[in-house]
Design an enzyme around this catalytic site. Structure first.
Site, mmCIF file in Angstrom:
data_model
loop_
_atom_site.group_PDB
_atom_site.id
_atom_site.type_symbol
_atom_site.label_atom_id
_atom_site.label_comp_id
_atom_site.label_asym_id
_atom_site.label_seq_id
_atom_site.Cartn_x
_atom_site.Cartn_y
_atom_site.Cartn_z
ATOM 1 N N SER A 15 0.976 -0.813 -0.092
ATOM 2 C CA SER A 15 0.198 -0.231 0.215
ATOM 3 C C SER A 15 1.265 1.511 0.214
ATOM 4 C CB SER A 15 -0.753 0.032 0.922
ATOM 5 O OG SER A 15 -1.438 1.067 1.372
ATOM 6 N N ASP A 41 -4.664 3.691 -1.774
ATOM 7 C CA ASP A 41 -5.735 3.823 -0.695
ATOM 8 C C ASP A 41 -6.368 5.359 -0.585
ATOM 9 O OD1 ASP A 41 -6.133 1.695 1.387
ATOM 10 O OD2 ASP A 41 -4.112 2.315 1.893
ATOM 11 N N MET A 43 -8.975 8.811 0.406
ATOM 12 C CA MET A 43 -9.808 9.113 1.720
ATOM 13 C C MET A 43 -10.038 9.954 1.866
ATOM 14 S SD MET A 43 -6.409 7.000 4.815
ATOM 15 C CE MET A 43 -5.835 5.510 4.866
ATOM 16 N N HIS A 73 -9.067 2.082 -3.984
ATOM 17 C CA HIS A 73 -9.511 1.147 -2.808
ATOM 18 C C HIS A 73 -10.172 3.048 -2.113
ATOM 19 C CE1 HIS A 73 -9.908 -0.062 2.299
ATOM 20 N NE2 HIS A 73 -11.445 0.273 1.288
ATOM 21 N N MET A 75 -12.541 4.796 0.196
ATOM 22 C CA MET A 75 -12.842 5.101 1.432
ATOM 23 C C MET A 75 -13.533 6.257 1.303
ATOM 24 S SD MET A 75 -9.829 3.409 3.516
ATOM 25 C CE MET A 75 -8.232 3.372 2.796
ATOM 26 N N MET A 144 -11.820 -5.419 5.410
ATOM 27 C CA MET A 144 -10.630 -3.960 6.358
ATOM 28 C C MET A 144 -9.997 -5.399 7.646
ATOM 29 S SD MET A 144 -10.190 -2.055 4.959
ATOM 30 C CE MET A 144 -8.764 -1.422 5.879
ATOM 31 N N ASP A 182 -6.913 -6.063 4.318
ATOM 32 C CA ASP A 182 -6.240 -5.051 4.704
ATOM 33 C C ASP A 182 -6.424 -4.257 5.833
ATOM 34 O OD1 ASP A 182 -5.273 -2.770 4.136
ATOM 35 O OD2 ASP A 182 -6.126 -1.581 2.731
#
Length: 227
Positions: A15, A41, A43, A73, A75, A144, A182
């Site tokens: 990651s 990731d 966010m 991913h 989020m 998660m 993850d």
């Protein structure tokens, strides 16, 4: 447990959230190509209490590593509002959270229609039962194993039970989705993660926080191969 589950080839996805934010490319290069997927990731500071990369970073990774499997991913909330901008970055997999999508079936269908693998993510406390209706259109299920938002958290071992359940569902229904996990995965629990049926392990600080990330990935592979 491993003898009762049909295990697919095991993949490691570093990651970039744990890479040097001022030198992401250099951090990836230190891996010397020894990775299966690159995990990105995203966010929004709303769905999770942190901010991270946007579509520009995903596009830059695609340009710099044209043959890499880019695993994005999201989020973010609502997840549907971010699909178009990240699909433009040409990821190989785009994952949305069950908890953040009003219309999950529609979101996964849109991702697939764009020729991208569709992924659905679950927070640690979210039961697998909530995504049973969309497992037939999911290419990846991301579990998660920490509460999302920050790297370096401790692994929540109870999540492995969800992986076993998913693996059994996949076999029973003849589906082909990959099980990704993850959060807090490291040398101490890597074998446990593999035994419960996980196909893709996302690792951030456990890789980029070590003196030699490439050697760390090689060590992780040995731990799995030794099982």
């Amino acid at each position: 447990m491993a003898g009762s589950l049909q295990l697919k080839p095991f993949l490691i996805a570093p990651s970039i959230l744990s890479a040097d934010p001022l030198a992401v490319g250099a951090s990836v290069d230190v891996l010397k190509g020894d990775f299966d997927w690159l995990h990105v990731d995203v966010m929004d500071g709303h769905f999770v209490p942190n901010l991270s990369y946007g579509p520009a970073v995903a596009k830059a990774l695609r340009r710099r590593y044209p043959d890499a499997v880019i695993d994005v991913h999201l989020m973010v909330e609502p997840g549907e509002d971010f699909l178009d901008m990240f699909l433009e970055s040409r990821p190989d997999c785009l994952t949305v959270h069950q908890e953040a999508c009003r219309h999950l079936h529609r979101a996964l269908s849109k991702i697939r229609a764009a020729g991208v693998r569709s992924g659905v993510a679950l927070n640690p406390a979210t039961p697998v039962e909530l995504i049973k209706p969309v497992l037939n259109i999911a290419d990846v299920v991301l579990l998660m194993s920490v509460d999302p938002g920050f790297g370096g958290q401790s692994f929540i071992p109870e999540v492995t039970e969800k992986a076993v359940t998913l693996c059994q569902l996949r076999e029973a229904r003849g589906l082909k989705f990959l099980i990704e996990m993850d959060g807090g995965i490291n040398a101490a629990n890597m074998a446990q993660v593999r035994r419960c049926g996980v196909d893709v392990a996302v690792m951030g600080s456990a890789v980029f926080g070590t003196p030699d990330p490439a050697a760390t990935v090689a060590k992780m592979r040995l731990l799995v191969d030794g099982e």
